[in-house]
Write an enzyme that holds these catalytic residues in place. Structure first.
Site, mmCIF file in Angstrom:
data_model
loop_
_atom_site.group_PDB
_atom_site.id
_atom_site.type_symbol
_atom_site.label_atom_id
_atom_site.label_comp_id
_atom_site.label_asym_id
_atom_site.label_seq_id
_atom_site.Cartn_x
_atom_site.Cartn_y
_atom_site.Cartn_z
ATOM 1 N N SER A 28 0.880 -1.170 0.000
ATOM 2 C CA SER A 28 0.000 0.000 0.000
ATOM 3 C C SER A 28 0.923 1.226 0.000
ATOM 4 O O SER A 28 2.114 1.109 0.313
ATOM 5 C CB SER A 28 -0.839 -0.021 1.289
ATOM 6 O OG SER A 28 -1.447 1.236 1.513
ATOM 7 N N SER A 62 1.945 -3.847 8.984
ATOM 8 C CA SER A 62 1.853 -5.032 8.114
ATOM 9 C C SER A 62 2.279 -4.703 6.693
ATOM 10 O O SER A 62 2.956 -5.497 6.040
ATOM 11 C CB SER A 62 0.425 -5.596 8.122
ATOM 12 O OG SER A 62 -0.484 -4.737 7.456
ATOM 13 N N LYS A 63 1.895 -3.537 6.206
ATOM 14 C CA LYS A 63 2.214 -3.197 4.812
ATOM 15 C C LYS A 63 3.690 -2.811 4.651
ATOM 16 O O LYS A 63 4.281 -3.050 3.597
ATOM 17 C CB LYS A 63 1.279 -2.094 4.309
ATOM 18 C CG LYS A 63 -0.177 -2.554 4.153
ATOM 19 C CD LYS A 63 -0.320 -3.696 3.147
ATOM 20 C CE LYS A 63 -1.762 -4.075 2.878
ATOM 21 N NZ LYS A 63 -1.886 -5.178 1.906
ATOM 22 N N TYR A 103 -2.201 -1.927 10.291
ATOM 23 C CA TYR A 103 -2.191 -1.958 8.821
ATOM 24 C C TYR A 103 -0.853 -1.435 8.299
ATOM 25 O O TYR A 103 -0.230 -2.037 7.422
ATOM 26 C CB TYR A 103 -3.351 -1.115 8.283
ATOM 27 C CG TYR A 103 -3.545 -1.215 6.783
ATOM 28 C CD1 TYR A 103 -4.226 -2.291 6.225
ATOM 29 C CD2 TYR A 103 -3.047 -0.229 5.929
ATOM 30 C CE1 TYR A 103 -4.409 -2.385 4.851
ATOM 31 C CE2 TYR A 103 -3.228 -0.320 4.560
ATOM 32 C CZ TYR A 103 -3.912 -1.406 4.019
ATOM 33 O OH TYR A 103 -4.092 -1.495 2.652
HETATM 34 N N1 LIG Z 1 -8.603 -0.388 -1.835
HETATM 35 C C1 LIG Z 1 -7.572 0.408 -1.493
HETATM 36 O O1 LIG Z 1 -7.685 1.656 -1.434
HETATM 37 C C2 LIG Z 1 -6.227 -0.197 -1.203
HETATM 38 C C3 LIG Z 1 -5.133 0.674 -1.046
HETATM 39 C C4 LIG Z 1 -3.890 0.146 -0.763
HETATM 40 C C5 LIG Z 1 -3.732 -1.230 -0.665
HETATM 41 N N2 LIG Z 1 -4.809 -2.058 -0.822
HETATM 42 C C6 LIG Z 1 -4.579 -3.494 -0.693
HETATM 43 O O2 LIG Z 1 -5.063 -4.165 -1.850
HETATM 44 C C7 LIG Z 1 -5.405 -5.515 -1.522
HETATM 45 C C8 LIG Z 1 -6.765 -5.826 -2.095
HETATM 46 O O3 LIG Z 1 -7.720 -5.006 -1.430
HETATM 47 P P1 LIG Z 1 -9.100 -4.548 -2.082
HETATM 48 O O4 LIG Z 1 -9.122 -3.075 -2.052
HETATM 49 O O5 LIG Z 1 -9.354 -5.262 -3.354
HETATM 50 O O6 LIG Z 1 -10.078 -5.015 -0.906
HETATM 51 P P2 LIG Z 1 -11.275 -6.048 -0.868
HETATM 52 O O7 LIG Z 1 -11.776 -6.002 0.519
HETATM 53 O O8 LIG Z 1 -12.199 -5.796 -1.984
HETATM 54 O O9 LIG Z 1 -10.544 -7.458 -1.143
HETATM 55 C C9 LIG Z 1 -9.796 -8.156 -0.176
HETATM 56 C C10 LIG Z 1 -10.031 -9.645 -0.367
HETATM 57 O O10 LIG Z 1 -9.207 -10.376 0.555
HETATM 58 C C11 LIG Z 1 -9.978 -11.463 1.029
HETATM 59 N N3 LIG Z 1 -9.466 -11.956 2.312
HETATM 60 C C12 LIG Z 1 -9.570 -11.360 3.535
HETATM 61 N N4 LIG Z 1 -9.027 -12.137 4.481
HETATM 62 C C13 LIG Z 1 -8.557 -13.243 3.853
HETATM 63 C C14 LIG Z 1 -7.888 -14.412 4.298
HETATM 64 N N5 LIG Z 1 -7.606 -14.613 5.608
HETATM 65 N N6 LIG Z 1 -7.536 -15.349 3.389
HETATM 66 C C15 LIG Z 1 -7.842 -15.175 2.075
HETATM 67 N N7 LIG Z 1 -8.479 -14.093 1.592
HETATM 68 C C16 LIG Z 1 -8.838 -13.145 2.465
HETATM 69 C C17 LIG Z 1 -11.398 -10.900 1.163
HETATM 70 O O11 LIG Z 1 -12.374 -11.929 1.236
HETATM 71 C C18 LIG Z 1 -11.487 -10.048 -0.087
HETATM 72 O O12 LIG Z 1 -12.015 -10.773 -1.182
HETATM 73 C C19 LIG Z 1 -5.312 -5.604 0.010
HETATM 74 O O13 LIG Z 1 -4.080 -6.214 0.387
HETATM 75 C C20 LIG Z 1 -5.318 -4.147 0.455
HETATM 76 O O14 LIG Z 1 -4.682 -3.944 1.697
HETATM 77 C C21 LIG Z 1 -6.055 -1.571 -1.099
#
Ligand SMILES: NC(=O)c1ccc[n+]([C@@H]2O[C@H](COP(=O)([O-])OP(=O)(O)OC[C@H]3O[C@@H](n4cnc5c(N)ncnc54)[C@H](O)[C@@H]3O)[C@@H](O)[C@H]2O)c1
Length: 258
Positions: free
Chosen positions: A150, A166-167, A163
């Site tokens: 992230s 972890s990131k 968070y």
């Molecule tokens: N959306 C944002 O603004 C953003 C920004 C920076 C980083 N991210 C990162 O991008 C990645 C994807 O996030 P997203 O925005 O698509 O969110 P999202 O919530 O749509 O998707 C996350 C997915 O991870 C799955 N998940 C959660 N716990 C799990 C586990 N224990 N085992 C397996 N799967 C599991 C969930 O079921 C979900 O489908 C994440 O790592 C998030 O931290 C997102």
């Protein structure tokens, strides 16, 4: 389609957090490119929903859906073994599953929350790397991995200690794994998304005041669509990035440029 799509025909690609916003966007383009997709998520119904229109068009679309919990070593190893058993090889992996933390300041964060967030976001990536790398070396002679960090993997912010820790950890895991396996044909890089419109950020973006505050920190003054993450992931997973390893690629509308 993506300009990197031609790289993926017949390639076996593992995607964790596949049912989520960013995972889904990447999976759909990989399916269009003719990749063999292995979808791992606690939400298997979400994975099935992504596949349904592709299977309707082509019943023989090669795929696997696995009830994956990235915090459990047995589950992660089961996922990778299932892919090798079904398709004989693993070429690429997108380690993308993640959750947010509660928004409390550090002293108020429960130990259980810290363990849960770090367990999924950071230890989950560690377990995936441990299972994927030997499988890639033995079945494909190498491979390419992208871990989702992230913008908060390189900078701090208020109210997200677990968070952010972890990131930052995902960045460390990426560089350490890239070093350990650079001579073994394995490349490991990280995607650092900025604010992206998915289930994770839905509540923030639905609240006008929160949204305005978030956008005020982004030079482009808007959030990303999940589709805007896809090409960076595909570039890193493909041979187009054959000399790139141990890097963090930021896609954030300029948020961390200053
Ligand atoms: N959306 C944002 O603004 C953003 C920004 C920076 C980083 N991210 C990162 O991008 C990645 C994807 O996030 P997203 O925005 O698509 O969110 P999202 O919530 O749509 O998707 C996350 C997915 O991870 C799955 N998940 C959660 N716990 C799990 C586990 N224990 N085992 C397996 N799967 C599991 C969930 O079921 C979900 O489908 C994440 O790592 C998030 O931290 C997102």
């Amino acid at each position: 389609m993506s300009s990197f799509s031609p790289h993926f025909a017949g390639k076996v690609v593992l995607i964790t957090g596949a049912a989520g916003g960013i995972g889904r966007a990447v999976t759909e383009i990989l399916l269009q490119a003719g990749a063999v997709v292995c979808l791992g998520d606690v939400d298997t119904a979400g994975c099935d929903a992504i596949l349904a229109p592709f299977l309707e068009k082509n019943r023989s679309t090669k795929h696997l859906v696995y009830a994956l919990d990235v915090t459990a070593s047995t589950s992660v190893h089961g996922f990778v073994k299932a892919a090798v058993f079904a398709f004989g090889r693993v070429d690429c992996a997108f380690n993308n599953a993640g959750i947010l933390s509660s928004g409390k300041p550090l002293a108020e964060v429960d130990e259980s929350e810290y363990d849960r967030v770090v367990g999924i976001n950071m230890k989950g990536v560690f377990l995936c790397l441990q299972a994927e790398i030997p499988a890639m070396i033995s079945t494909a002679g190498g491979g390419s991995i992208v871990n989702t960090t992230s913008t908060l993997g390189t900078v701090g912010d208020k109210g997200s200690v677990a968070y952010i820790a972890s990131k930052h950890g995902v960045v460390g895991l990426t560089r350490a794994a890239a070093m350990d396996y650079a001579e073994s044909g394995i490349r490991v890089n990280a995607l650092a998304p900025g604010l992206t419109e998915t289930a994770m950020t839905k509540n923030w973006l639905a609240d006008a005041e929160t949204k305005n505050t978030l956008l005020s920190n982004i030079p482009m003054k808007r959030q990303a669509a999940p589709a805007e993450m896809v090409d960076m992931v595909l570039f890193l997973l493909s041979d187009a990035s054959s000399y790139v390893t141990g890097q963090v690629m930021t896609v954030d509308g300029g948020m961390t440029m200053h």
